[in-house]
Design an enzyme around this catalytic site. Structure first.
Site, PDB file in Angstrom:
ATOM      1  N   SER A 173       0.862  -1.190   0.000  1.00 19.11           N
ATOM      2  CA  SER A 173       0.000   0.000   0.000  1.00 19.11           C
ATOM      3  C   SER A 173       0.896   1.236   0.000  1.00 19.11           C
ATOM      4  O   SER A 173       1.713   1.394  -0.905  1.00 19.11           O
ATOM      5  CB  SER A 173      -0.943  -0.030   1.215  1.00 19.11           C
ATOM      6  OG  SER A 173      -1.840   1.056   1.184  1.00 19.11           O
ATOM      7  N   THR A 174       0.806   2.077   1.007  1.00 17.58           N
ATOM      8  CA  THR A 174       1.575   3.322   1.049  1.00 17.58           C
ATOM      9  C   THR A 174       3.075   3.043   0.956  1.00 17.58           C
ATOM     10  O   THR A 174       3.617   2.276   1.741  1.00 17.58           O
ATOM     11  CB  THR A 174       1.279   4.073   2.357  1.00 17.58           C
ATOM     12  OG1 THR A 174      -0.128   4.161   2.539  1.00 17.58           O
ATOM     13  CG2 THR A 174       1.879   5.471   2.316  1.00 17.58           C
ATOM     14  N   HIS A 200      -2.475  -1.157  -3.305  1.00 12.70           N
ATOM     15  CA  HIS A 200      -3.557  -0.215  -3.040  1.00 12.70           C
ATOM     16  C   HIS A 200      -3.196   1.148  -3.621  1.00 12.70           C
ATOM     17  O   HIS A 200      -2.099   1.654  -3.367  1.00 12.70           O
ATOM     18  CB  HIS A 200      -3.778  -0.028  -1.539  1.00 12.70           C
ATOM     19  CG  HIS A 200      -4.055  -1.307  -0.804  1.00 12.70           C
ATOM     20  ND1 HIS A 200      -3.926  -1.416   0.560  1.00 12.70           N
ATOM     21  CD2 HIS A 200      -4.467  -2.522  -1.242  1.00 12.70           C
ATOM     22  CE1 HIS A 200      -4.248  -2.645   0.934  1.00 12.70           C
ATOM     23  NE2 HIS A 200      -4.565  -3.337  -0.145  1.00 12.70           N
ATOM     24  N   MET A 290      -0.259   1.222   5.101  1.00 11.23           N
ATOM     25  CA  MET A 290      -1.058   1.457   6.298  1.00 11.23           C
ATOM     26  C   MET A 290      -2.206   0.450   6.360  1.00 11.23           C
ATOM     27  O   MET A 290      -2.629  -0.107   5.350  1.00 11.23           O
ATOM     28  CB  MET A 290      -1.602   2.881   6.305  1.00 11.23           C
ATOM     29  CG  MET A 290      -2.449   3.271   5.125  1.00 11.23           C
ATOM     30  SD  MET A 290      -2.894   5.024   5.208  1.00 11.23           S
ATOM     31  CE  MET A 290      -3.658   5.253   3.596  1.00 11.23           C
ATOM     32  N   ASP A 293      -4.368  -4.941   5.880  1.00 12.85           N
ATOM     33  CA  ASP A 293      -4.698  -5.826   4.771  1.00 12.85           C
ATOM     34  C   ASP A 293      -3.501  -6.714   4.431  1.00 12.85           C
ATOM     35  O   ASP A 293      -2.365  -6.244   4.366  1.00 12.85           O
ATOM     36  CB  ASP A 293      -5.106  -5.013   3.542  1.00 12.85           C
ATOM     37  CG  ASP A 293      -5.590  -5.906   2.409  1.00 12.85           C
ATOM     38  OD1 ASP A 293      -6.401  -6.810   2.685  1.00 12.85           O
ATOM     39  OD2 ASP A 293      -5.162  -5.707   1.268  1.00 12.85           O
TER      40      ASP A 293
END
Length: 355
Positions: A173-174, A200, A290, A293
């Site tokens: 993600s991030t 993401h 973050m 998941d």
């Protein structure tokens, strides 16, 4: 208070963003810049904790501004720019190479998801404000294969991978685009197993990311399609808005099931299907991001005999997802980013050499 500088050539956007940040108790808008040179001056004089940056500025594009900021007065930069085509998204990823940490599609004021999209941006800016940045970003090197692996945390190949039809699945993600790029650049062309990636990101960016990585790494990178047969040497990105799973016959299954962990596509959904259907033939990798998941899915891969890797805290921009995996015992290995590609090479190329 988090001091934020807003850089955008549109007066209405600057006003809107300023109002949105002022609603938050922990933000202070220290300035709004309408062009690149104003942004450079304000970064120097106002010393913000984080900057939101548009790509298209009247006097100096976002590339040059971002590069100059990172050379002279490093500060976390979050790109917020309108994305209409895949080529627009590629611009955002090119900014990653100049030092930006994250990027978002600029939400349309009349969009029914405007508030939700703005909250995503605010959360991202809040998180990025805590990231320690340095002067300029170094180029990724194809040296990860020689990097040292964390000792006594790595399962043996014989214990972690057996059977035919091996696979690597990655969740991020991030901070994921930078991390994924570094890993892929450390892998040789024609890597002998398929790789599936859930990243993401804001809508509209996935195809641009695939193109950006393909141009930089030379790998065969595709957006996954329903019923694709997994092929060695191909890297598949989960498409936006649907979950990606793997069938027992090693085919891609796209489903429009509800969000999992608030996300679609979800790394947990991919990992769980891989654990269920491929088990000991799988390697799962959970990178910076973050939330949580992918953590439970990584644990399932480990429980089913697969080998699992979590990125370590020091090299993660956000240690949320890999941190959760470590906390619940989902990671066999906890490795720095610059060792993950080398570990994948040792696992799979080592197995081939042994034959």
């Amino acid at each position: 208070m988090i001091k934020v500088l807003i850089v955008d050539d549109s007066a209405s956007v600057r006003t809107l963003f300023a109002e949105m940040f002022k609603r938050e108790d922990d933000f202070e808008v220290v300035g709004c810049a309408e062009d690149g040179y104003s942004a450079l001056r304000m970064v120097r004089d106002l010393k913000p904790d984080v900057v939101t940056m548009d790509v298209n500025l009247p006097d100096c594009d976002g590339f040059r501004v971002t590069r100059m900021i990172m050379e002279d007065n490093p500060v976390p930069i979050v790109i917020v720019s309108a994305i209409y085509r895949a080529s627009d998204a590629e611009i955002g990823f090119r900014l990653i190479d100049t030092g930006a940490l994250a990027f978002h599609n600029k939400p349309a004021l009349k969009s029914e998801n405007f508030e939700e999209q703005m909250q995503d941006i605010i959360l991202s800016v809040r998180l990025m404000s805590e990231v320690r940045v340095v002067r300029r970003k170094t180029r990724f090197r194809r040296e990860a294969i020689n990097e040292k692996v964390v000792p006594d945390k790595v399962a043996s190949r014989s214990e972690s991978l057996t059977g035919k039809g091996k696979i690597v699945c990655i969740g991020a993600s991030t901070g994921g685009p930078q991390a994924i790029k570094q890993i892929l650049m450390s892998l040789p062309q024609g890597f002998p197993v398929p790789i599936l990636i859930v990243q993401h990101m804001s809508d509209g960016f996935t195809k641009g990311m695939a193109n950006w990585l393909k141009n930089h790494t030379g790998h065969d990178i595709r957006i996954a399609s329903h019923d694709d047969e997994l092929k060695p040497g191909v890297i598949y990105f989960a498409p936006e808005g649907v979950h990606t799973e793997i069938s027992p016959k090693r085919r891609i299954v796209l489903t429009d099931a509800p969000n999992v962990n608030g996300i679609k596509p979800s790394a947990s959904v991919l990992f769980n299907s891989v654990a269920r259907n491929l088990g000991r033939s799988a390697v799962g990798v959970l990178l910076t991001g973050m939330g949580r998941d992918g953590a439970d899915g990584l644990l399932e891969i480990r429980r089913n005999g697969g080998y699992t890797i979590a990125q370590d805290e020091e090299s993660s921009i956000v240690f949320g997802m890999p941190g959760e995996a470590v906390k619940i015992g989902g990671a066999v290995s906890v490795l720095p980013l610059d060792s993950i590609g080398g570990e994948l090479c040792r696992i799979f190329l080592g197995l081939l050499e042994d034959k």
